[in-house]
Design a protein around this motif. Sequence first.
Motif, mmCIF file in Angstrom:
data_model
loop_
_atom_site.group_PDB
_atom_site.id
_atom_site.type_symbol
_atom_site.label_atom_id
_atom_site.label_comp_id
_atom_site.label_asym_id
_atom_site.label_seq_id
_atom_site.Cartn_x
_atom_site.Cartn_y
_atom_site.Cartn_z
ATOM 1 N N SER A 122 35.665 15.271 48.524
ATOM 2 C CA SER A 122 36.957 15.579 49.164
ATOM 3 C C SER A 122 37.318 17.039 48.962
ATOM 4 C CB SER A 122 38.114 14.739 48.618
ATOM 5 O OG SER A 122 37.671 13.555 48.102
ATOM 6 N N PHE A 123 37.044 17.554 47.772
ATOM 7 C CA PHE A 123 37.381 18.949 47.482
ATOM 8 C C PHE A 123 36.638 19.886 48.444
ATOM 9 C CE2 PHE A 123 36.952 23.069 45.560
ATOM 10 C CZ PHE A 123 38.146 23.288 44.892
ATOM 11 N N ILE A 124 35.358 19.648 48.613
ATOM 12 C CA ILE A 124 34.527 20.533 49.446
ATOM 13 C C ILE A 124 34.960 20.455 50.916
ATOM 14 C CG2 ILE A 124 32.173 20.850 50.339
ATOM 15 C CD1 ILE A 124 31.187 20.011 47.486
ATOM 16 N N ILE A 125 35.161 19.243 51.393
ATOM 17 C CA ILE A 125 35.532 19.068 52.808
ATOM 18 C C ILE A 125 36.909 19.656 53.082
ATOM 19 C CG2 ILE A 125 36.105 17.314 54.553
ATOM 20 C CD1 ILE A 125 33.740 15.667 53.342
ATOM 21 N N ALA A 126 37.833 19.499 52.129
ATOM 22 C CA ALA A 126 39.196 20.036 52.308
ATOM 23 C C ALA A 126 39.194 21.555 52.426
ATOM 24 C CB ALA A 126 40.083 19.594 51.150
ATOM 25 N N ARG A 127 38.133 22.195 51.955
ATOM 26 C CA ARG A 127 38.051 23.656 52.059
ATOM 27 C C ARG A 127 37.180 24.123 53.223
ATOM 28 N NH1 ARG A 127 39.903 21.645 48.041
ATOM 29 N NH2 ARG A 127 41.538 22.726 46.861
ATOM 30 N N GLY A 128 36.938 23.227 54.149
ATOM 31 C CA GLY A 128 36.197 23.603 55.348
ATOM 32 C C GLY A 128 34.721 23.832 55.108
#
Length: 248
Positions: free
Chosen positions: A46-52
């Motif tokens: 989730s962290f990685i995806i939330a940062r594009g």
Amino acid sequence: MITLKTDKELAYMRDAGRVVAGALKEVDSAVKPGVTTAELDRLAESFIIARGARPAFKGLYGFPSTICASPNEQVVHGIPSLRVLENGDIISIDVGAEINGFFGDSAVTVPVGEVDDDTGLLLKVTEESLYVGITQAVEGNRLSDISHAVQKHVENNGFSVVRDYVGHGIGRSMHEEPQVPNFGRAGRGPRLQAGMTLAIEPMVNMGTHEVATLPDNWTVVTKDMKKSAHFEHTVAITEDKPEILTRL
Ligand code: MG
Ligand code: MG
């Protein structure tokens, strides 16, 4: 061929590296007795995806998850699962992310609750050996100056370095040339040049350096089932000091 990165490409790699470092920090702070490695994987994803960005390990050679989560005797490539971490365990977490076509790769090993003194020393020496290696990542040195420095620090402290898995060049792909072993004689291999980007990643075992792969074809364990630690940064060779790209 070893590719040299332009300033613009290095800027993209810094972006990717920052996402990786943030994800590792997030996961690191969630490690405690009772948590499963699958929960840690979800946090990182989730962290990685939330940062594009994109989780770079997921689907790479068919790997199923965002992080490699390798407890205790697992060296690398552990698959996140419902395994519950217990007090006294250690857990190696390896994260990769891609953004704008460029990659970052970093790993840490953290204690779960309280660990015994020998285990604490294993973590300390492995992390130190990463920085000892990075110190050699300067223009004009040879590649194996990094390898030799890592091995020497590890063995001076009574531990062993894994031979079967090594660090690597990184940039437009997760794995590029050259390989970056954590062992060997100094003064060999390509001359380091500004613009080279390397993932330096000592894997250090408490006992034998020999490893085996579990029947899942991913999980690498120590042959003697003693503990193993892993620290990694993506580093750029510059005209000045080495630049660690996988940091906040
Ligand atoms: Mg890695
Ligand atoms: Mg790597």
